[in-house]
Enzyme design. Sequence first.
Site, PDB file in Angstrom:
ATOM      1  N   ASP A   1       7.872 128.574 -42.220  1.00 48.13           N
ATOM      2  CA  ASP A   1       6.621 128.871 -41.522  1.00 48.13           C
ATOM      3  C   ASP A   1       5.715 129.770 -42.329  1.00 48.13           C
ATOM      4  O   ASP A   1       4.536 129.914 -42.009  1.00 48.13           O
ATOM      5  CB  ASP A   1       6.900 129.498 -40.161  1.00 48.13           C
TER       6      ASP A   1
ATOM      7  N   THR B   1      13.552 133.756 -40.744  1.00 49.67           N
ATOM      8  CA  THR B   1      12.404 134.240 -39.997  1.00 49.67           C
ATOM      9  C   THR B   1      11.531 133.067 -39.550  1.00 49.67           C
ATOM     10  O   THR B   1      11.122 132.243 -40.359  1.00 49.67           O
ATOM     11  CB  THR B   1      11.569 135.206 -40.860  1.00 49.67           C
TER      12      THR B   1
ATOM     13  N   ASP C   1      14.873 128.730 -43.134  1.00 43.38           N
ATOM     14  CA  ASP C   1      14.422 130.095 -43.357  1.00 43.38           C
ATOM     15  C   ASP C   1      14.689 130.872 -42.072  1.00 43.38           C
ATOM     16  O   ASP C   1      14.298 130.436 -40.993  1.00 43.38           O
ATOM     17  CB  ASP C   1      12.929 130.104 -43.695  1.00 43.38           C
TER      18      ASP C   1
END
Length: 803
Positions: free
Chosen positions: A563, A298, A296
């Site tokens: 996250d 970000t 991912d």
Amino acid sequence: MDGLTLTAPGLTSAQVAGAKANHVPRRSSRSLSAILRANVFTLFNLVIGVLWALILIFGEWQDGAFGLVIVANALIGIIQEVRAKRTLDKLAVINEAPVRVRRDGEERQVSPRDVVLGDLILLGPGDRLLVDGEVVHAEGLEVDESLLTGEADPVHKQPGEQVLSGSFAVAGSGAFVATKVGTDAYAVRLAEEASRFHLAHSELRAGVANFIKYITWLVIPIGALLIYSQLRNSADLGTAITGAVAGIVTMIPEGLVLTTSIAFAVGVVRLGRRGCLVQELPAIEGLARVDVLCLDKTGTLTAAGMDLDQVLPAHPDRSAPAVLPQPDGRPIDPALAAALAKPDGQPIDAALAALAHLDSRPNATAEAIRAAHPSADGWTAGATVPFSSARKWSGADFGEHGTWVLGAPDVLLQGGDCYDRAAELAATGTRVLVLCRATGPAALTDTASTLPAGPLLPVALVTFKQRIRPDARDTLRYFAQQNVKLKIISGDNTQAVSAIATGLGIPGGERAIDARTLPHDDPDKLGELLDSHTVFGRVTPRQKREFVTALQSRGHTVAMTGDGVNDVLALKDADLGIAMGAGSPATKAVAQVVLLDDKFATLPHVVGEGRRVLANIERVANLFLTKTFYAIVLSLLVGVAGVAFPFAPRHSTLTNALVIGIPAFFLALAPTLERAEPGFVPRVLRFAVPAGVLCALAVLLSFWAAHNGASSLLEDQTAAVITLFLTTWWVLVLIARPLNWWRAVMVAAMAVLFCVGLSLPFIREFFALEPGDPSNDLIAVGISVVAAFLISVSVKLAGTLRP
């Protein structure tokens, strides 16, 4: 949640002291008593203990040296696993996200274990529900219960409704009163074992368990045959028992389980020192098998958090001003459109500040806006829709100030000048949002996720600076060198993700795909696109899960990093879920591995450790099972022929220590970069069976050739022991390849130690060695050379010989 402070003070300190606490065994490790039982009360220890007792009764005490294996195995296993337990428990405490509760009228953060029955627990996006409860306050609160029900759509929660442990908040905020804690909570009752010491599926563990199961069944009939033949062949009961025990003890791969456990435990400790929490021990095996890593953007390629860059007033294109046409087809009010087109006529800063301060638990975007606009005086929100990764926008009705929406331009706009400007900015890697104002009657409600009725007119473009991790480029290069395919999966604008990927040198970064164009009803087509492309933007949480499933269906072993709460479902379904330490509690709860230091650069060490463990355990399994198979074949041939067993237990103890026990310890902990491949059991069998059979034939041939001469039984057994050592030593050489300096030293040292044992009188006497007949010994060496050649050929033909 200021209103909540006045009406719900929560428990008092006195009430907390007398309430039931949330005591649930930690998932990361098992108890000390369980470790002791697992290492002491084993089937192998029982069998070896009985055989050891027989030797002490009927034979010589020197032949009982193998009994020390019980003590050594138990002590080493207990010490290593206790070390791993301590490491895991310490890291687990660090990893435990504190729970926000209200007590004595104040908000506090407490450990999950300190939550008590009746506590008032506060919720925000990403918070995991650890106990069951009843909602008493909700502001756009949405809870994902997919881990319990399998349904991916979030559920809006209102006061009076129940919430269950195992779910997590994805949007909005709220509070609930804990009604069931500890082992009474729903998730704990549903899967209590998963909350303690959970073992995911492990091909390696399953393979070792199958070896042990089948070998155990073989030991019983072969051992009985061997005992019968030795008793029939020898008038001396002690000699018969000693010979039978030598064969049975050699059949048992007593160190294989121990070495496997040590390798896992040491791997856990090593990763723990790098700030990496392995929540499931077999996850180390998954690390070794990974061939696709989904990242991912970000929080992984970019560092957590961002900075507000620019607020650019929009000049909407009146020919295509909105997301939705007005329901009745009426044109936009020209006066309102003209007013919105004037930058100085719109309260842009105030609207941004008001939207950013809606949530008591702001995300990174809201925090960046808050830093630049710390207050929103005079703006009071009525109905609100909090941000979620699925819809990619948030909004609120501010009464006389109007209804405002902040979100992704390609979600809120359908073309026009503002849309084109946003696309140009995104192509540079900038994160871009658009601030819009509703032109029609407000239709926002706390329980609806639909945009306001009527068109939305863009008022401003808001850009953010993202922080690229300094270690990202080197880490990505490592995975490319290790033939691990990367898939950049992000919910952000496709062009922005592509720009960052291209800037980091990710192959195929320029050919990014908008996930909204992907087929949802054709898994095969989706799998093909995932295989042929690297970067995907505008991916929804549900699509991330679909991506993982599609890649797995094409035979890939998939690791997923994340996250945010939007990564939870994909992390759960991936072969290996890796959460960042700064991630949401829900994300860290479902991942098998948590990078507590939040460093992307730790990932190469994580994968490398997994490869080290698995490749080395396969080497060690080859050693132990070669011994097992030569013992089985030797015992069968001796039992059928009714001849004396060619060596005594002390001989087996000596050779096993030099070619298996000591080398296995070093090999199990050695560094390696080999990626593990499926098929652990067949590969080991293709090596161990032919090697074991040839070793057995060579030993029996040496013993038979010596026995037909005028030499004594001790000299005949010594010739067999020489052949046994040389053939199994050559197996060690093949397994240790490629021979770097330390492996070469280790292999040579084992040969030197054996020669020392043959040379020193007190060692010869202890191990009952008598190399007194040169012709027997030379014949043994010659047979060993031929057998070593045949072993090399057989394992090469089987495709298991290392370069």
